[in-house]
Design an enzyme around this catalytic site. Structure first.
Site, PDB file in Angstrom:
ATOM      1  N   TYR A 162       0.809  -1.224   0.000  1.00 42.03           N
ATOM      2  CA  TYR A 162       0.000   0.000   0.000  1.00 42.03           C
ATOM      3  C   TYR A 162       0.841   1.273   0.000  1.00 42.03           C
ATOM      4  O   TYR A 162       0.307   2.360  -0.167  1.00 42.03           O
ATOM      5  CB  TYR A 162      -0.952   0.017   1.189  1.00 42.03           C
ATOM      6  CG  TYR A 162      -2.266  -0.628   0.858  1.00 42.03           C
ATOM      7  CD1 TYR A 162      -2.336  -1.990   0.648  1.00 42.03           C
ATOM      8  CD2 TYR A 162      -3.434   0.114   0.726  1.00 42.03           C
ATOM      9  CE1 TYR A 162      -3.528  -2.607   0.330  1.00 42.03           C
ATOM     10  CE2 TYR A 162      -4.634  -0.489   0.407  1.00 42.03           C
ATOM     11  CZ  TYR A 162      -4.671  -1.848   0.205  1.00 42.03           C
ATOM     12  OH  TYR A 162      -5.855  -2.445  -0.114  1.00 42.03           O
ATOM     13  N   LYS A 239       1.245 -14.699   5.357  1.00 42.44           N
ATOM     14  CA  LYS A 239       1.503 -15.668   4.276  1.00 42.44           C
ATOM     15  C   LYS A 239       3.012 -15.946   4.317  1.00 42.44           C
ATOM     16  O   LYS A 239       3.724 -15.847   3.310  1.00 42.44           O
ATOM     17  CB  LYS A 239       1.042 -15.025   2.954  1.00 42.44           C
ATOM     18  CG  LYS A 239       1.023 -15.946   1.779  1.00 42.44           C
ATOM     19  CD  LYS A 239      -0.079 -16.955   1.813  1.00 42.44           C
ATOM     20  CE  LYS A 239       0.092 -17.971   0.693  1.00 42.44           C
ATOM     21  NZ  LYS A 239      -0.648 -19.209   0.878  1.00 42.44           N
ATOM     22  N   ASP A 340      -4.496 -17.698   3.760  1.00 43.31           N
ATOM     23  CA  ASP A 340      -5.568 -18.376   3.005  1.00 43.31           C
ATOM     24  C   ASP A 340      -6.397 -19.269   3.926  1.00 43.31           C
ATOM     25  O   ASP A 340      -7.602 -19.411   3.747  1.00 43.31           O
ATOM     26  CB  ASP A 340      -5.019 -19.167   1.805  1.00 43.31           C
ATOM     27  CG  ASP A 340      -3.711 -19.840   2.098  1.00 43.31           C
ATOM     28  OD1 ASP A 340      -2.700 -19.414   1.542  1.00 43.31           O
ATOM     29  OD2 ASP A 340      -3.696 -20.767   2.915  1.00 43.31           O
ATOM     30  N   ASP A 364      -7.255  -5.850   4.245  1.00 42.81           N
ATOM     31  CA  ASP A 364      -8.245  -5.243   3.360  1.00 42.81           C
ATOM     32  C   ASP A 364      -9.195  -6.325   2.846  1.00 42.81           C
ATOM     33  O   ASP A 364     -10.421  -6.207   2.932  1.00 42.81           O
ATOM     34  CB  ASP A 364      -7.513  -4.572   2.190  1.00 42.81           C
ATOM     35  CG  ASP A 364      -8.390  -3.591   1.455  1.00 42.81           C
ATOM     36  OD1 ASP A 364      -9.492  -3.292   1.948  1.00 42.81           O
ATOM     37  OD2 ASP A 364      -7.995  -3.130   0.374  1.00 42.81           O
TER      38      ASP A 364
END
Ligand code: NAP
Length: 474
Positions: A162, A239, A340, A364
């Protein structure tokens, strides 16, 4: 008081000040508000009505918010001139008064104009974005048991991709960067030296720092400390199996914080498992141990019985006095989940989670997915919190096609107002609003977005009627 170009200083009210990152709230704070573009014209008046009514009913004349209108987005361009989407007056007002609330703002597409929402977060270093996702009884939901989901997503707000540090494919700087990486840095890095970036790729940089991660995770742990029972739980979402030095490091720095600075407040999932087994006289075997997710800070090889014993010895020596005898059960549990898998888990085992501490992009996605379970964006509030300022805001956009029709659901900004009242410690007023909102939904007095999903379909209230219904249900 700042000198404003076009604003007039408020004549009543006091300034919210900050001490060690915590706000000091007077009984009559001045709160700047940005009405917002598009449906902001409908949502803001409804929101202000509800917030003011809740304060009046809870505290009479003892407490009052002095609203101070400031400008951003299209409304700012009308007053300050073309392309002046975020005037200096607005920045100075928020800096000075410390807390603001805003409706949605348009992000102009093209023309090199940054997202105003992202700009505000970066200007005021609002490093934690807080998005609670909780079900209000009666809200139509695509999920079978939406009431089981009651989580708060803590999304890091200033780092990750971002930051917008990226280069377009074929841009000269991008080509130079790819050549430099391919010819110098990658061959010199033993672990990645056989991999080369494809020519013609665009490049984005994903910075994740220890400072940025830990100050954010701290806020999540502090929040968990204020909760009770199983809700005293922070899950580090990452992740890290793929992006070891950014996402994986976020997890490691989180655990490091938990077992150092928050040693007396926290227990990790692995420690809790060891203590639980010891207290129940269970044999701790390699097989059992393999069921645990391995915290990154302790690079334990599950097939090595000796190192497991070493770890168990360590837990006994270091924390059995402070955490043993079931004391760990009252502490904040810190665990981690791969990004995930958490998307699945909030669907399949939502009751097991409370606070999810995430990086910017994961947060987000995750907060919108969680909002969908509990009734969609119209019911999803948000807050951006730093050490010297806080901005409360809707998580949805300006929904331009519904603007000015007195139709849209003001729930997201109203619930952001609830978060602001809780931030003030004005919990009586906050509770009154959630009570009024819940009752109104149970009575099927809702705006079009929820009405169309109810079975049978109900006649929708307008935006302002919905606000009145909430107040009538206080
Ligand atoms: P959007 O404004 O969120 O609207 C998309 C759809 O979501 C609407 O058409 C509506 O669906 C539903 N929706 C949005 N707000 C709702 C509410 N309060 N109550 C009920 N339903 C609601 O997304 P967008 O059309 O992609 O974006 C429009 C502009 O907003 C863009 O300029 C974007 O950059 C900006 N934006 C701002 C923010 C922010 O200020 N924080 C966030 C996201 C986007 P139905 O028509 O199907 O009912």
């Amino acid at each position: 008081m700042p000198k404003f170009e076009k604003l007039h200083n408020p004549s009543h009210g006091e300034v919210i000040k900050y001490q060690n990152g915590k706000p000091i709230i007077p009984n009559n704070p001045i709160v700047p508000f940005i009405r917002g573009d598009g449906t902001g014209v409908d949502i803001w008046p409804a929101t202000q009505l509800v917030i003011d009514a809740s304060i009046q009913k809870s505290y009479g004349d003892e407490k009052k918010i002095n609203w101070f209108k400031v400008y951003a987005g299209d409304e700012a361009c009308d007053l300050y001139g073309t392309y002046n989407y975020l005037p200096n007056d607005t920045i100075e007002a928020i800096k000075h008064f410390g807390v603001a609330i805003k409706g949605p703002l348009t992000t102009p597409v093209g023309g090199g104009i940054r997202s105003l929402n992202v700009a505000l977060r970066q200007i005021f270093d609002l490093y934690s974005c807080v998005r609670p996702c909780k079900y209000y009884s009666g809200t139509p939901s695509p999920h079978k048991s939406p009431q089981d989901l009651d989580i708060i997503v803590y999304r890091e707000n200033t780092e990750d991709i971002y930051m917008g540090i990226e280069w377009e494919a074929e841009d000269e700087n991008c080509i130079n960067l790819i050549n430099y990486l391919n010819n110098k840095l990658i061959p010199n890095s033993t672990k990645i030296k056989n991999r080369l970036l494809p020519k013609g790729a665009g490049i984005g940089i994903k910075p994740v720092s220890k400072f940025g991660s830990q100050r954010h995770i701290k806020k999540a742990i502090e929040h968990a400390k204020r909760l009770s029972g199983d809700k005293r739980h922070v899950t580090l979402v990452h992740k890290g199996n793929i992006m070891k030095f950014t996402e994986g490091a976020f997890r490691d720095w989180g655990y490091e914080l938990a077992v150092n600075e928050y040693r007396n407040d926290c227990v990790t999932e692995r420690e809790s498992w060891i203590l639980d087994n010891i207290e129940n006289n269970n044999e701790i075997s390699v097989e059992n141990n393999a069921k645990l997710i391995e915290p990154g800070f302790n690079k334990l090889n599950p097939s090595n019985r000796n190192s497991i014993c070493e770890e168990i010895k360590n837990v006994i020596m270091k924390i059995s006095d402070s955490h043993g005898n079931n004391k760990w059960k009252k502490l904040v549990l810190v665990d981690d989940r791969i990004a995930d898998s958490i998307f699945q888990q909030i669907q399949t085992r939502p009751q097991e989670y409370s606070i999810l501490a995430t990086l910017n992009l994961n947060g987000d996605y995750l907060s919108d997915a969680a909002a969908a379970i509990v009734g969609g964006l119209g019911m999803a509030p948000g807050a951006n919190i730093g050490d010297k300022a806080a901005i409360f805001e809707a998580t949805h956009g300006t929904a331009p096609k519904h603007a000015g029709l007195n139709k849209i659901n003001p729930g997201s900004v109203i619930l952001s107002g609830v978060m602001m009242l809780e931030y003030f410690g004005w919990n009586e007023a906050a509770n009154l609003i959630t009570k009024g909102l819940s009752r109104s939904i149970e009575q099927k007095k809702v705006t079009y977005d929820l009405a169309r999903l109810m079975e049978p379909i109900v006649k929708p209230l307008s935006c302002s009627e919905f606000a009145e219904s909430i107040i009538n249900n206080f």
